[in-house]
Scaffold this motif. Structure first.
Motif, PDB file in Angstrom:
ATOM      1  N   LEU A 105      -2.033 -13.049  -3.517  1.00  0.00           N
ATOM      2  CA  LEU A 105      -1.185 -12.054  -2.871  1.00  0.00           C
ATOM      3  C   LEU A 105       0.049 -12.712  -2.264  1.00  0.00           C
ATOM      4  N   ALA A 106      -0.119 -13.858  -1.615  1.00  0.00           N
ATOM      5  CA  ALA A 106       1.025 -14.547  -1.011  1.00  0.00           C
ATOM      6  C   ALA A 106       2.040 -14.965  -2.074  1.00  0.00           C
TER       7      ALA A 106
ATOM      8  N   ALA B  99      -8.119  -7.967   9.727  1.00  0.00           N
ATOM      9  CA  ALA B  99      -6.957  -7.607  10.551  1.00  0.00           C
ATOM     10  C   ALA B  99      -5.674  -7.717   9.730  1.00  0.00           C
ATOM     11  N   VAL B 100      -5.581  -8.758   8.913  1.00  0.00           N
ATOM     12  CA  VAL B 100      -4.420  -8.913   8.029  1.00  0.00           C
ATOM     13  C   VAL B 100      -4.362  -7.777   7.015  1.00  0.00           C
ATOM     14  N   ALA B 101      -5.521  -7.427   6.434  1.00  0.00           N
ATOM     15  CA  ALA B 101      -5.573  -6.339   5.456  1.00  0.00           C
ATOM     16  C   ALA B 101      -5.165  -5.014   6.079  1.00  0.00           C
TER      17      ALA B 101
ATOM     18  N   GLY C  88       5.279  -4.305  -5.683  1.00  0.00           N
ATOM     19  CA  GLY C  88       4.767  -3.618  -4.505  1.00  0.00           C
ATOM     20  C   GLY C  88       3.592  -2.710  -4.835  1.00  0.00           C
ATOM     21  N   ALA C  89       3.700  -2.014  -5.959  1.00  0.00           N
ATOM     22  CA  ALA C  89       2.590  -1.151  -6.391  1.00  0.00           C
ATOM     23  C   ALA C  89       1.352  -1.977  -6.722  1.00  0.00           C
ATOM     24  N   LEU C  90       1.571  -3.149  -7.332  1.00  0.00           N
ATOM     25  CA  LEU C  90       0.455  -4.048  -7.644  1.00  0.00           C
ATOM     26  C   LEU C  90      -0.230  -4.518  -6.361  1.00  0.00           C
ATOM     27  N   HIS C  91       0.576  -4.818  -5.345  1.00  0.00           N
ATOM     28  CA  HIS C  91       0.002  -5.238  -4.061  1.00  0.00           C
ATOM     29  C   HIS C  91      -0.846  -4.125  -3.453  1.00  0.00           C
ATOM     30  N   LYS C  92      -0.256  -2.935  -3.406  1.00  0.00           N
ATOM     31  CA  LYS C  92      -0.898  -1.813  -2.712  1.00  0.00           C
ATOM     32  C   LYS C  92      -2.208  -1.394  -3.375  1.00  0.00           C
TER      33      LYS C  92
ATOM     34  N   GLN D  28      -1.140  -0.649   6.479  1.00  0.00           N
ATOM     35  CA  GLN D  28      -0.151   0.116   7.229  1.00  0.00           C
ATOM     36  C   GLN D  28       1.240  -0.046   6.631  1.00  0.00           C
ATOM     37  N   PHE D  29       1.569  -1.286   6.256  1.00  0.00           N
ATOM     38  CA  PHE D  29       2.874  -1.536   5.649  1.00  0.00           C
ATOM     39  C   PHE D  29       3.031  -0.748   4.352  1.00  0.00           C
ATOM     40  N   GLY D  30       1.985  -0.736   3.530  1.00  0.00           N
ATOM     41  CA  GLY D  30       2.049   0.005   2.274  1.00  0.00           C
ATOM     42  C   GLY D  30       2.266   1.489   2.493  1.00  0.00           C
TER      43      GLY D  30
END
Length: 300
Positions: free
Chosen positions: A281-282, A193-195, A253-257, A200-202
């Motif tokens: 990630l945090a 659910a978090v993922a 941000g790109a690394l996160h996505k 969606q945010f990305g």
């Protein structure tokens, strides 16, 4: 730099933090609306302190402007005559729009924390979305009526408003996302659910980044008329500092996505890998938040 100028910068930075938090958290709450525990947690541990800080900073900023005009001590911050004069200027207009925005956002917070979680009802959802949109519009108008853009053209005012919206939707969402990633296991929220929220945010963040870059560059051109000022004026040099911080945030941000969010999804349900992926990630989101705070202080 005297005390009044320093107080003005600090209070303005806190105002920006409050406004961006309201905008960004609104998007996150909308995406988490089917997860009552997450919504309530974000509202209580982030939104309430951020909005109250922004509201108090808005009032403090106005009082500091009164004091900076009088220049005779702290007691002159409460000069009613000078206050009434400033209320008729762009400072007073910005104050009214910001107060309206923060009050609307706080009304939404009351509903988010009401017993029984009324946000599950469509009527309440529509009310909160409408209030959040109006609050964001108030914040956009508050930056449009005050500052350099207000003296240039209506286009510059529109651009600064859109820039605030785009920055808020991205930067204002970072702390709620970090809290969600770090505390999801304690709140018994599934990693998948978090993922999904992160995915969606990305998706929408990419559009907001594009809006932010276009509006920012266009606004700089309208205010200066020449990109050569990037190197030979203080305003241009500060703009370059902001761009460097934003570039670092975009890289993270790109690394996160493309790396860490997929890894969080893949590790869901596998306890050691799950925890490790969420911790990394945090931490990365917190680093991105540090760059965002630096940008805010340069802007202020």
């Amino acid at each position: 730099m005297n005390v009044w100028e320093l107080a003005s910068i600090l209070s303005k930075a806190l105002i920006f933090i409050g406004m961006l938090s309201a905008i960004g958290s609104g998007f996150i709450v909308l995406m988490c609306r089917h997860q009552p525990v997450l919504v309530t947690f974000i509202a209580r541990h982030y939104l309430i302190p951020a909005l109250l800080t922004g509201l108090l900073a808005t009032c403090l900023y106005f009082l500091v402007q009164i004091g900076s005009v009088n220049q005779n001590g702290l007691s002159d911050m409460f000069d009613p005559v000078m206050g009434s004069i400033l209320m008729e200027t762009e400072i007073g207009s910005a104050l009214r729009w910001r107060l309206a925005g923060f009050m609307l956002a706080l009304i939404c917070l009351v509903l988010l924390n009401w017993p029984g979680y009324p946000l599950r009802h469509r009527g309440v959802q529509r009310f909160c979305v409408t209030s959040a949109v109006v609050a964001a519009a108030c914040f956009m108008l508050s930056v449009a009526v005050q500052g350099h853009s207000s003296a240039v053209s209506w286009l510059a005012q529109a651009l600064i408003g859109l820039h605030l919206l785009a920055v808020g939707a991205w930067v204002g969402a970072l702390v709620p996302l970090s809290l969600m990633v770090r505390r999801s296991s304690e709140l018994l929220v599934e990693t998948l659910a978090v993922a999904d929220v992160l995915r969606q945010f990305g998706t929408y963040a990419a559009g907001m980044l594009l809006m932010m870059v276009i509006s920012g560059l266009s606004l700089f051109w309208l205010l200066t008329g020449d990109f050569a000022t990037l190197f030979n004026t203080l305003y241009g040099q500060l703009f370059l500092v902001k761009v460097s911080f934003v570039a670092a945030m975009m890289a993270l941000g790109a690394l996160h996505k493309f790396r860490w969010v997929p890894r969080v999804r893949q590790a869901a349900g596998h306890s050691p890998e799950d925890v490790s992926a969420r911790v990394v990630l945090a931490r990365s989101i917190r680093l991105e938040t540090v760059f965002a705070v630096l940008v805010l202080f340069v802007t202020a």
